[in-house]
Write a protein that holds these residues in place. Sequence first.
Motif, PDB file in Angstrom:
ATOM      1  N   LYS A  97       0.866  -1.182   0.000  1.00  0.00           N
ATOM      2  CA  LYS A  97       0.000   0.000   0.000  1.00  0.00           C
ATOM      3  C   LYS A  97       0.897   1.225   0.000  1.00  0.00           C
ATOM      4  O   LYS A  97       1.644   1.463   0.955  1.00  0.00           O
ATOM      5  CB  LYS A  97      -0.915   0.005   1.229  1.00  0.00           C
ATOM      6  N   VAL A  98       0.828   1.992  -1.082  1.00  0.00           N
ATOM      7  CA  VAL A  98       1.599   3.231  -1.199  1.00  0.00           C
ATOM      8  C   VAL A  98       0.618   4.366  -1.425  1.00  0.00           C
ATOM      9  O   VAL A  98      -0.190   4.328  -2.364  1.00  0.00           O
ATOM     10  CB  VAL A  98       2.621   3.162  -2.359  1.00  0.00           C
ATOM     11  N   TYR A  99       0.657   5.374  -0.573  1.00  0.00           N
ATOM     12  CA  TYR A  99      -0.275   6.495  -0.665  1.00  0.00           C
ATOM     13  C   TYR A  99       0.210   7.507  -1.709  1.00  0.00           C
ATOM     14  O   TYR A  99       1.403   7.499  -2.096  1.00  0.00           O
ATOM     15  CB  TYR A  99      -0.432   7.154   0.702  1.00  0.00           C
ATOM     16  N   PRO A 100      -0.670   8.388  -2.191  1.00  0.00           N
ATOM     17  CA  PRO A 100      -0.290   9.359  -3.226  1.00  0.00           C
ATOM     18  C   PRO A 100       0.910  10.233  -2.850  1.00  0.00           C
ATOM     19  O   PRO A 100       1.659  10.664  -3.732  1.00  0.00           O
ATOM     20  CB  PRO A 100      -1.565  10.209  -3.385  1.00  0.00           C
ATOM     21  N   ASN A 101       1.104  10.475  -1.541  1.00  0.00           N
ATOM     22  CA  ASN A 101       2.244  11.303  -1.134  1.00  0.00           C
ATOM     23  C   ASN A 101       3.548  10.510  -1.058  1.00  0.00           C
ATOM     24  O   ASN A 101       4.588  11.040  -0.656  1.00  0.00           O
ATOM     25  CB  ASN A 101       1.975  11.972   0.218  1.00  0.00           C
ATOM     26  N   GLY A 102       3.490   9.227  -1.437  1.00  0.00           N
ATOM     27  CA  GLY A 102       4.688   8.398  -1.435  1.00  0.00           C
ATOM     28  C   GLY A 102       4.897   7.583  -0.175  1.00  0.00           C
ATOM     29  O   GLY A 102       5.791   6.729  -0.128  1.00  0.00           O
ATOM     30  N   HIS A 103       4.094   7.829   0.873  1.00  0.00           N
ATOM     31  CA  HIS A 103       4.245   7.067   2.118  1.00  0.00           C
ATOM     32  C   HIS A 103       3.869   5.606   1.898  1.00  0.00           C
ATOM     33  O   HIS A 103       2.823   5.295   1.317  1.00  0.00           O
ATOM     34  CB  HIS A 103       3.364   7.660   3.214  1.00  0.00           C
ATOM     35  N   VAL A 104       4.740   4.707   2.346  1.00  0.00           N
ATOM     36  CA  VAL A 104       4.495   3.271   2.215  1.00  0.00           C
ATOM     37  C   VAL A 104       3.813   2.789   3.490  1.00  0.00           C
ATOM     38  O   VAL A 104       4.428   2.710   4.546  1.00  0.00           O
ATOM     39  CB  VAL A 104       5.803   2.492   1.975  1.00  0.00           C
ATOM     40  N   GLY A 105       2.509   2.475   3.374  1.00  0.00           N
ATOM     41  CA  GLY A 105       1.764   2.006   4.541  1.00  0.00           C
ATOM     42  C   GLY A 105       2.036   0.550   4.851  1.00  0.00           C
ATOM     43  O   GLY A 105       2.153   0.158   6.013  1.00  0.00           O
ATOM     44  N   VAL A 106       2.126  -0.261   3.807  1.00  0.00           N
ATOM     45  CA  VAL A 106       2.455  -1.694   3.949  1.00  0.00           C
ATOM     46  C   VAL A 106       3.454  -2.032   2.851  1.00  0.00           C
ATOM     47  O   VAL A 106       3.223  -1.744   1.676  1.00  0.00           O
ATOM     48  CB  VAL A 106       1.201  -2.583   3.807  1.00  0.00           C
ATOM     49  N   ALA A 141      -2.152 -10.401  21.863  1.00  0.00           N
ATOM     50  CA  ALA A 141      -1.553 -11.153  20.762  1.00  0.00           C
ATOM     51  C   ALA A 141      -1.055 -12.512  21.237  1.00  0.00           C
ATOM     52  O   ALA A 141      -1.312 -13.542  20.599  1.00  0.00           O
ATOM     53  CB  ALA A 141      -0.399 -10.347  20.156  1.00  0.00           C
ATOM     54  N   MET A 142      -0.362 -12.535  22.380  1.00  0.00           N
ATOM     55  CA  MET A 142       0.230 -13.778  22.873  1.00  0.00           C
ATOM     56  C   MET A 142      -0.832 -14.780  23.329  1.00  0.00           C
ATOM     57  O   MET A 142      -0.675 -15.987  23.168  1.00  0.00           O
ATOM     58  CB  MET A 142       1.182 -13.482  24.032  1.00  0.00           C
ATOM     59  N   THR A 143      -1.917 -14.281  23.906  1.00  0.00           N
ATOM     60  CA  THR A 143      -2.923 -15.191  24.462  1.00  0.00           C
ATOM     61  C   THR A 143      -3.946 -15.651  23.429  1.00  0.00           C
ATOM     62  O   THR A 143      -4.523 -16.730  23.574  1.00  0.00           O
ATOM     63  CB  THR A 143      -3.669 -14.529  25.636  1.00  0.00           C
ATOM     64  N   LEU A 144      -4.183 -14.869  22.384  1.00  0.00           N
ATOM     65  CA  LEU A 144      -5.211 -15.215  21.400  1.00  0.00           C
ATOM     66  C   LEU A 144      -4.668 -15.890  20.145  1.00  0.00           C
ATOM     67  O   LEU A 144      -5.298 -16.789  19.602  1.00  0.00           O
ATOM     68  CB  LEU A 144      -5.991 -13.964  20.988  1.00  0.00           C
ATOM     69  N   GLY A 145      -3.525 -15.445  19.674  1.00  0.00           N
ATOM     70  CA  GLY A 145      -3.062 -15.865  18.359  1.00  0.00           C
ATOM     71  C   GLY A 145      -2.521 -17.280  18.319  1.00  0.00           C
ATOM     72  O   GLY A 145      -1.741 -17.671  19.180  1.00  0.00           O
ATOM     73  N   GLN A 146      -2.953 -18.046  17.313  1.00  0.00           N
ATOM     74  CA  GLN A 146      -2.280 -19.310  17.028  1.00  0.00           C
ATOM     75  C   GLN A 146      -0.943 -19.027  16.356  1.00  0.00           C
ATOM     76  O   GLN A 146       0.034 -19.733  16.584  1.00  0.00           O
ATOM     77  CB  GLN A 146      -3.162 -20.180  16.135  1.00  0.00           C
ATOM     78  N   ARG A 147      -0.935 -17.998  15.515  1.00  0.00           N
ATOM     79  CA  ARG A 147       0.314 -17.425  15.010  1.00  0.00           C
ATOM     80  C   ARG A 147       0.194 -15.912  15.092  1.00  0.00           C
ATOM     81  O   ARG A 147      -0.900 -15.355  15.094  1.00  0.00           O
ATOM     82  CB  ARG A 147       0.582 -17.841  13.560  1.00  0.00           C
ATOM     83  N   ILE A 148       1.346 -15.252  15.137  1.00  0.00           N
ATOM     84  CA  ILE A 148       1.386 -13.793  15.250  1.00  0.00           C
ATOM     85  C   ILE A 148       2.264 -13.232  14.136  1.00  0.00           C
ATOM     86  O   ILE A 148       3.342 -13.764  13.851  1.00  0.00           O
ATOM     87  CB  ILE A 148       1.959 -13.359  16.618  1.00  0.00           C
ATOM     88  N   VAL A 149       1.770 -12.154  13.517  1.00  0.00           N
ATOM     89  CA  VAL A 149       2.567 -11.390  12.559  1.00  0.00           C
ATOM     90  C   VAL A 149       2.978 -10.099  13.261  1.00  0.00           C
ATOM     91  O   VAL A 149       2.123  -9.281  13.604  1.00  0.00           O
ATOM     92  CB  VAL A 149       1.761 -11.064  11.282  1.00  0.00           C
ATOM     93  N   VAL A 150       4.277  -9.926  13.492  1.00  0.00           N
ATOM     94  CA  VAL A 150       4.780  -8.717  14.153  1.00  0.00           C
ATOM     95  C   VAL A 150       5.180  -7.722  13.079  1.00  0.00           C
ATOM     96  O   VAL A 150       5.959  -8.053  12.174  1.00  0.00           O
ATOM     97  CB  VAL A 150       5.988  -9.027  15.068  1.00  0.00           C
ATOM     98  N   MET A 151       4.643  -6.486  13.171  1.00  0.00           N
ATOM     99  CA  MET A 151       4.897  -5.470  12.154  1.00  0.00           C
ATOM    100  C   MET A 151       5.541  -4.229  12.758  1.00  0.00           C
ATOM    101  O   MET A 151       5.333  -3.898  13.925  1.00  0.00           O
ATOM    102  CB  MET A 151       3.593  -5.080  11.451  1.00  0.00           C
ATOM    103  N   LYS A 152       6.333  -3.564  11.932  1.00  0.00           N
ATOM    104  CA  LYS A 152       6.949  -2.279  12.309  1.00  0.00           C
ATOM    105  C   LYS A 152       7.182  -1.482  11.033  1.00  0.00           C
ATOM    106  O   LYS A 152       7.723  -2.004  10.055  1.00  0.00           O
ATOM    107  CB  LYS A 152       8.288  -2.511  13.033  1.00  0.00           C
ATOM    108  N   ASP A 153       6.759  -0.220  11.034  1.00  0.00           N
ATOM    109  CA  ASP A 153       6.989   0.689   9.902  1.00  0.00           C
ATOM    110  C   ASP A 153       6.547   0.086   8.574  1.00  0.00           C
ATOM    111  O   ASP A 153       7.222   0.211   7.545  1.00  0.00           O
ATOM    112  CB  ASP A 153       8.471   1.084   9.824  1.00  0.00           C
ATOM    113  N   GLY A 154       5.392  -0.614   8.602  1.00  0.00           N
ATOM    114  CA  GLY A 154       4.839  -1.170   7.375  1.00  0.00           C
ATOM    115  C   GLY A 154       5.456  -2.484   6.930  1.00  0.00           C
ATOM    116  O   GLY A 154       5.021  -3.046   5.931  1.00  0.00           O
ATOM    117  N   GLU A 155       6.437  -2.981   7.666  1.00  0.00           N
ATOM    118  CA  GLU A 155       7.123  -4.206   7.261  1.00  0.00           C
ATOM    119  C   GLU A 155       6.864  -5.331   8.257  1.00  0.00           C
ATOM    120  O   GLU A 155       6.821  -5.101   9.468  1.00  0.00           O
ATOM    121  CB  GLU A 155       8.627  -3.974   7.134  1.00  0.00           C
TER     122      GLU A 155
END
Length: 364
Positions: A11-20, A198-212
Amino acid sequence: MARVQLDNLRKVYPNGHVGVAGASFEVGDGELLVLVGPSGCGKTTLLRMIAGLETISSGTLRIGERVVNDVAPKDRDIAMVFQSYALYPHMSVAENLAFALKLRGMDRAAIAARVAEAARVLELDGLLQRKPGQLSGGQRQRVALGRALVRQPQVFLLDEPLSNLDAKLRAGMRVEIARLHQRLGATMVYVTHDQIEAMTLGQRIVVMKDGEVQQIDTPMALYERPANLFVATFLGSPAMNVLRGRLQREGGWTLELADGTRLPLPADAGLDAAWHGRELQVGVRPEHLLRADEGDAGAFAAFVDVVEPVGSEVYVNLRLGEQALVARLPPGDVPVPGGTLHLRASPAHLHAFDPEDGRALMRG
């Protein structure tokens, strides 16, 4: 239910910011997968891309066997639970639950059956004639879940559904969501910034930071074998202790901190001779700082700053030179603030991280 596949979703916004930035993973059929990370990391943006509420800049999204990049939200066969309850205040609980089904033109008997079943599963039977204003926060959240449940979608999407509840209600609702998932075997994608959720509910967890995406794994694998310093310090409360210094090998391994303080490291910590003289960040979780006697191999003395007894355990805030540490100790012989406490690091639970990019060099 269905699986959800993300192939290099961006996901890249019109201003160039990368959301994902290029998220690739699969949510298994019937799996409860959690997206977690700090505010602004892109987790909600990614969830909204799955829902169809955000356009996809590039990459491929599949729900079941269908590519749904350009499919309208209403046609993706998903149901979403938002952070706000978003209930119609003038409608009863029963009317709120039935509203989406009426819009679909479903017949009255089928609607009544689905509403009755959702009310039974979520224990809302005695509340069906009440208005949202007559409900507690936990009850309103159950109605919001029920409104998604009656649709019987392929995928449930939950965007921080418990963040508006107090601590006690959050704990109770976590259990209810876990039970609901076990009962339904539903495919769920759950977004939260709360690492306990996240730790108590997730069967797996995706950890994200700065869109990555930083790491994807089971809760305990992430906790015990973090891929980098961010994952290591984000998961766990209190957070992992991290000390930066230079490794020295003079009769035994020590980590020399910036102020000259030396932290003895266990002889069996798995350190290679080639690491001598190398600058590292060494991490150890609070529960892996163990009480020791003066003179024990690998023992060090730390100044006791603040002691926090919480009943079943005691958090001891310490200082080692200029470095702050936290130890989690069993209750009993509680150390006195202003005194000295001798500790040693559990050799099997030391982590080493590259000081430049934070990647794990040695994990647990």
